[in-house]
Design a protein around this motif. Structure first.
Motif, PDB file in Angstrom:
ATOM      1  N   ILE A 110      17.358  30.098 -28.632  1.00  0.00           N
ATOM      2  CA  ILE A 110      18.019  29.061 -27.960  1.00  0.00           C
ATOM      3  C   ILE A 110      19.035  28.794 -29.292  1.00  0.00           C
ATOM      4  CG2 ILE A 110      16.199  29.005 -26.230  1.00  0.00           C
ATOM      5  CD1 ILE A 110      15.879  25.798 -27.328  1.00  0.00           C
ATOM      6  N   GLU A 111      19.112  29.419 -30.090  1.00  0.00           N
ATOM      7  CA  GLU A 111      20.101  28.834 -30.997  1.00  0.00           C
ATOM      8  C   GLU A 111      21.555  29.945 -31.568  1.00  0.00           C
ATOM      9  OE1 GLU A 111      19.587  25.559 -34.851  1.00  0.00           O
ATOM     10  OE2 GLU A 111      18.596  24.884 -32.806  1.00  0.00           O
ATOM     11  N   ARG A 112      22.593  29.391 -31.846  1.00  0.00           N
ATOM     12  CA  ARG A 112      23.481  30.307 -31.837  1.00  0.00           C
ATOM     13  C   ARG A 112      22.468  30.844 -34.012  1.00  0.00           C
ATOM     14  NH1 ARG A 112      26.569  27.653 -28.752  1.00  0.00           N
ATOM     15  NH2 ARG A 112      27.969  28.697 -28.332  1.00  0.00           N
ATOM     16  N   VAL A 113      22.658  32.226 -34.256  1.00  0.00           N
ATOM     17  CA  VAL A 113      22.495  33.060 -35.066  1.00  0.00           C
ATOM     18  C   VAL A 113      23.554  31.687 -36.645  1.00  0.00           C
ATOM     19  CG1 VAL A 113      21.461  34.976 -34.345  1.00  0.00           C
ATOM     20  CG2 VAL A 113      23.897  34.540 -35.452  1.00  0.00           C
ATOM     21  N   GLY A 114      24.135  31.952 -36.016  1.00  0.00           N
ATOM     22  CA  GLY A 114      25.358  30.869 -37.474  1.00  0.00           C
ATOM     23  C   GLY A 114      25.535  29.682 -37.428  1.00  0.00           C
ATOM     24  N   GLU A 115      24.620  28.748 -36.588  1.00  0.00           N
ATOM     25  CA  GLU A 115      23.957  27.947 -36.918  1.00  0.00           C
ATOM     26  C   GLU A 115      22.732  27.082 -37.171  1.00  0.00           C
ATOM     27  OE1 GLU A 115      24.145  26.873 -32.641  1.00  0.00           O
ATOM     28  OE2 GLU A 115      26.377  25.481 -32.020  1.00  0.00           O
ATOM     29  N   GLN A 116      21.844  28.419 -37.283  1.00  0.00           N
ATOM     30  CA  GLN A 116      20.711  28.186 -37.588  1.00  0.00           C
ATOM     31  C   GLN A 116      20.811  29.484 -39.268  1.00  0.00           C
ATOM     32  OE1 GLN A 116      16.939  30.238 -35.972  1.00  0.00           O
ATOM     33  NE2 GLN A 116      19.258  30.790 -34.242  1.00  0.00           N
ATOM     34  N   ILE A 117      22.083  29.184 -39.702  1.00  0.00           N
ATOM     35  CA  ILE A 117      21.899  29.401 -41.341  1.00  0.00           C
ATOM     36  C   ILE A 117      23.009  28.758 -42.214  1.00  0.00           C
ATOM     37  CG2 ILE A 117      23.188  30.789 -43.148  1.00  0.00           C
ATOM     38  CD1 ILE A 117      23.179  33.064 -41.173  1.00  0.00           C
ATOM     39  N   GLU A 118      23.813  27.414 -40.744  1.00  0.00           N
ATOM     40  CA  GLU A 118      24.887  26.500 -40.973  1.00  0.00           C
ATOM     41  C   GLU A 118      23.664  25.403 -41.486  1.00  0.00           C
ATOM     42  OE1 GLU A 118      25.900  22.947 -40.533  1.00  0.00           O
ATOM     43  OE2 GLU A 118      25.049  24.106 -38.581  1.00  0.00           O
TER      44      GLU A 118
END
Length: 326
Positions: A110-118
């Motif tokens: 439920i989180e955008r992939v970029g936000e998880q890397i960020e």
């Protein structure tokens, strides 16, 4: 490579898991060394203890069932088993990172992939939110994903692309040690080759040491410099890629190679290793491989074999090793 200093040294590692009525001996006296920029392949059957070793290095052995009962794990000369949990959190994802076998268990759906890397970047670096986002986009591009896909969710990616996202997340903080737990197992051969090529290029670019956990000898041949063969929680053979592939010595290693299909062979059927691994709840006095070994003697069943080291550093845990005619 041998002149590079060790990044991680594992000494006499023992890991146990406790159930209601039994103790599972998952790792039994493992010794391993990984040097700067080196890729060590850890090969063995399912249940041999490969992932448990990686989790012990990362300090995430499941508690209270799991317990490191003995041993030392030195990371850059510091015994990380003695570190407080707060200090271990500063190492995880920053100095030591892990690529998990199934990307869907490592990605939040439920989180955008970029936000998880960020999030990983922002946690370990004193930079602004905008800078963390930019670096996350650069990491996506580094693994071959357009930066515009930063805002998409895991379900919008294919299996191979999700694995690339997990690799980007693991490499986001330029770790000194990367633990790769069968990162290509769920991928088809074409995507597998692409991911391995990318990992090899990134490793060389960032000089990252890698522990490559796999049961695929083809993966080992394509990316590793050293190989450790593990069976029932013990390292049974260790050496350079050439030593293990050109001169396999332990009966288990010979069995692994013997069960592979060969294009130049006239054999109509593969030759599997008979039997199953021993019950990990039972402590065995002799060699753990004895019941499956065609060379086993009564001495093998009675006496636990120590590591035999050849003059060129090839290590074999077998009573036959070093004997003439073996």
């Amino acid at each position: 490579m041998e002149n590079n200093k060790p990044i991680v040294e594992i000494r006499d590692l023992h890991v146990q898991f406790h159930s209601d009525d039994a103790v599972i001996h998952a790792v039994n006296g493992v010794d391993l060394t990984i040097r700067e920029g080196e890729t060590l392949g850890l090969v063995g059957e399912t249940g041999a203890g490969k992932t448990t070793i990686a989790r012990a290095i990362l300090g995430i052995v499941a508690k209270p069932q799991g317990e490191i009962t003995q041993g030392e794990i030195f990371f850059e000369g510091q015994d990380i088993l003695k570190l407080h949990e707060k200090d271990m959190r500063s190492l995880r994802g920053n100095q030591i990172a892990m690529i998990f076998q199934d990307p869907m268990t490592a990605l939040n759906p439920i989180e955008r992939v970029g936000e998880q890397i960020e999030e990983a970047i922002g946690l370990h670096n004193d930079i602004s939110h905008a800078e963390a986002i930019e670096r996350a986009m650069q990491m996506l591009e580094l693994v071959g994903i357009p930066r515009e896909r930063y805002f998409e969710y895991p379900h919008q990616f294919s299996g191979g692309m999700k694995q690339r996202v997990v690799i980007a997340m693991a490499l986001a903080c330029n770790p000194k040690l990367l633990l790769a737990d069968e990162p290509t197992t769920a991928l088809d051969v074409t995507i597998q080759a692409q991911v391995l090529k990318m990992m090899r290029e990134l490793k060389e670019k960032l000089n990252t040491a890698v522990l490559m956990i796999t049961h695929d000898l083809g993966v080992v041949a394509s990316i590793c410099q050293k190989v450790a063969v593990i069976y029932a929680g013990e390292i049974v053979e260790y050496g350079t890629l050439e030593q293990i592939f050109d001169h396999p010595t332990h009966p288990y290693t010979l069995g692994l190679f013997g069960s592979l299909p060969k294009l130049d062979s006239t054999e109509k059927r593969l030759k599997p290793i008979r039997g199953m691994m021993p019950d990990p709840t039972i402590e065995i006095q002799g060699c753990k491989f004895a019941d499956r070994c065609e060379y086993a003697t009564e001495e093998c069943r009675a006496r636990h074999p120590e590591i035999y080291t050849t003059p060129d550093g090839h290590q074999i845990r077998c009573l036959r090793a070093g004997k003439e005619g073996a």
